[in-house]
Design a protein around this motif. Structure first.
Motif, mmCIF file in Angstrom:
data_model
loop_
_atom_site.group_PDB
_atom_site.id
_atom_site.type_symbol
_atom_site.label_atom_id
_atom_site.label_comp_id
_atom_site.label_asym_id
_atom_site.label_seq_id
_atom_site.Cartn_x
_atom_site.Cartn_y
_atom_site.Cartn_z
ATOM 1 N N ASN A 1 91.158 -27.617 -39.014
ATOM 2 C CA ASN A 1 92.102 -27.017 -38.066
ATOM 3 C C ASN A 1 91.682 -27.089 -36.608
ATOM 4 N N HIS A 2 90.403 -27.439 -36.348
ATOM 5 C CA HIS A 2 89.927 -27.429 -34.965
ATOM 6 C C HIS A 2 89.126 -28.667 -34.600
ATOM 7 N N GLN B 1 88.176 -20.031 -29.580
ATOM 8 C CA GLN B 1 89.641 -20.026 -29.612
ATOM 9 C C GLN B 1 90.191 -19.136 -28.510
ATOM 10 N N HIS C 1 82.237 -23.129 -29.602
ATOM 11 C CA HIS C 1 83.696 -23.194 -29.564
ATOM 12 C C HIS C 1 84.261 -21.796 -29.344
ATOM 13 N N GLU D 1 95.279 -29.944 -31.499
ATOM 14 C CA GLU D 1 94.250 -30.259 -32.463
ATOM 15 C C GLU D 1 94.652 -31.499 -33.267
ATOM 16 N N ASN E 1 90.273 -21.481 -25.696
ATOM 17 C CA ASN E 1 90.635 -22.865 -26.000
ATOM 18 C C ASN E 1 89.606 -23.815 -25.392
ATOM 19 N N ASN F 1 87.754 -24.618 -42.074
ATOM 20 C CA ASN F 1 88.572 -24.259 -40.915
ATOM 21 C C ASN F 1 88.136 -25.029 -39.673
ATOM 22 N N GLY G 1 91.125 -15.766 -33.167
ATOM 23 C CA GLY G 1 90.602 -16.623 -34.218
ATOM 24 C C GLY G 1 89.582 -15.997 -35.127
ATOM 25 N N SER H 1 85.532 -25.746 -25.733
ATOM 26 C CA SER H 1 84.433 -26.212 -26.553
ATOM 27 C C SER H 1 83.358 -26.815 -25.663
ATOM 28 N N TYR I 1 86.383 -17.951 -39.611
ATOM 29 C CA TYR I 1 85.993 -18.298 -38.238
ATOM 30 C C TYR I 1 84.995 -17.251 -37.765
#
Length: 445
Positions: free
Chosen positions: A373-374, A390, A388, A18, A393, A369, A313, A395, A318
């Protein structure tokens, strides 16, 4: 359901670090997200019509003949976003008027069916682009979303200079041309579709509760082709059957969410109708609509915090389940109506961001967040990407008009309430709400 088809080419995003992002204050973040999201409807609009593309893929990888499809409902959201951008100085007044005149030129000559525009149009020609085989005519729900923007444009410019007043008059004429009463098909309910080829074969009566409330408000407000109040009470409200006694996490749902009676539906149901329609203090004999939307949002939030499926996540910063691009089981991109009863580990930023008017603390936590963070997987040329995960992983580095619009509009409503004030103070809207039995002390209804 108001959904967009999507291609299924595999675009699995490889693992990547990230990108660190400087932390912003709440106000800085809200302004950045609003301004960047607005670019969808300005920098990346369909070039000929000036309206919103159905989708924007920054990598240029579109399904065949898809890049110039204009979406009617998403364009209505875009009109509201343009008003907000003009008020903030993101664009100049002359730019705004020029763009809206181009939009009017297109809409005035585009295909209409008893006044209703189709779901999709060719941005070059204005001709209907069938959304499905039988969906090749008027789409009343998409038209209602467009008219939510059209009538707000009129209100914004009606007291302006001569050029702006002339523009307001053009927009006024457009929404008054919609034959809302035709779409009752002689019954006490509104129907979503009519086709010159297939007549009423789509057979989709608008019964609540879902995202379609605004359609009845616009129909009741029309001074030229109004619907009767019975269509709302017998059709939409199912003669009172729309009311629910169910609760989740101790929170009342209040209304029966179609096909999602335990947790409530995807969060866009709390967005689309309420971009102009202000739910604050808005009541009728079935519900307090502020409570309806806050409660649906909080149930979605609490579900994500509880995270019964253990997806990576999920939590207080989130969350947010709604219809958006999605990840298929094979890693390819599809489209899915995410909600607690259909949770596959994909978060849609539009869900939490567009709920900022209902849950400011929880929405801001998610926004910080997402951005801080992303950003490597989530931030792009038109703001937050559409979806998205988590867990994977992954998007969807793509955008949809119907997801970008609510973010740009609700962020402005959170900041100033501008779009709510414009729509709710339109005289016809007030009359329509009164006709259906709505009350709002905030707007003297």
């Amino acid at each position: 359901m108001n959904c967009s088809s999507a291609d299924t080419k595999s675009t699995e995003t490889p693992a990547q670090p990230e990108t660190p992002v400087v932390k912003l204050t709440d106000e800085e973040l809200v302004d950045l997200v609003q301004k960047q999201t607005f670019k969808y409807f300005w920098d990346f609009a369909e070039p000929n019509s000036g309206l919103a593309r159905e989708r924007y893929h920054p990598d240029g990888d579109y399904p065949e003949n898809d890049a110039n499809i204009v979406t009617t409902g998403g364009s209505g959201f875009g009109l509201l976003a343009i008003v907000a951008a003009d008020s903030r100085g993101y664009i100049t007044r002359s730019q705004t008027v020029e763009r809206l005149a181009r939009v009017a030129n297109f809409l005035e000559t585009a295909d209409r069916f008893h006044g209703a525009w189709p779901h999709w149009m060719d941005g070059n020609t204005g001709k209907v682009k069938p959304f499905g085989t039988k969906d090749n005519g008027g789409d009343l729900v998409e038209t209602a979303f467009l008219c939510e923007g059209i009538i707000s444009i009129r209100e914004y410019f009606k007291d302006g200079n001569a050029e702006e007043k002339a523009l307001a008059a053009r927009y006024d004429a457009m929404w008054k041309g919609v034959e809302w009463d035709w779409y009752q098909n002689g019954k006490n309910v509104l129907y979503w579709h009519w086709s010159p080829t297939y007549d009423w074969q789509m057979n989709f009566p608008l019964e609540g509760y879902n995202e379609c409330l605004i359609t009845y408000i616009m129909g009741a407000a029309s001074p030229t082709h109004p619907i009767n109040a019975a269509a709302y009470h017998e059709g939409w409200a199912r003669s009172g059957g729309i009311v629910s006694a169910k609760t989740k996490y101790g929170i009342p749902l209040i209304l029966k969410h179609n096909g999602a009676e335990e947790f409530g539906g995807p969060l866009f149901w709390a967005h689309y109708s309420y971009l102009g329609l202000d739910p604050h203090d808005l009541t009728d004999k079935y519900a307090n609509y502020w409570d309806v939307n806050v409660n649906q949002t909080m149930i979605d939030y609490k579900y994500c915090v509880e995270n019964p499926k253990g997806f990576a996540g999920y939590g207080a910063d989130y969350w947010g389940l709604t219809a958006s691009y999605s990840r298929n089981a094979d890693g390819s991109i599809g489209y899915n109506a995410h909600m607690p009863s259909n949770d596959i580990g994909v978060i849609s930023p539009t869900a939490a961001v567009s709920c900022i008017v209902y849950t400011p603390k929880e929405s801001l936590a998610a926004m910080h967040n997402f951005y801080e963070n992303h950003a490597g997987l989530l931030w792009g040329p038109a703001g937050f990407y559409d979806a998205h995960s988590q867990q994977f992983n992954w998007s969807a580095k793509r955008y949809l008009a119907i997801d970008q619009g609510p973010m740009a509009v609700m962020l402005e409503n959170y900041r100033t309430g501008l779009l709510w004030k414009l729509y709710m103070n339109a005289p016809e809207v007030k009359q329509g709400l009164q006709k259906l039995g709505f009350k709002s002390s905030k707007y003297g209804i």
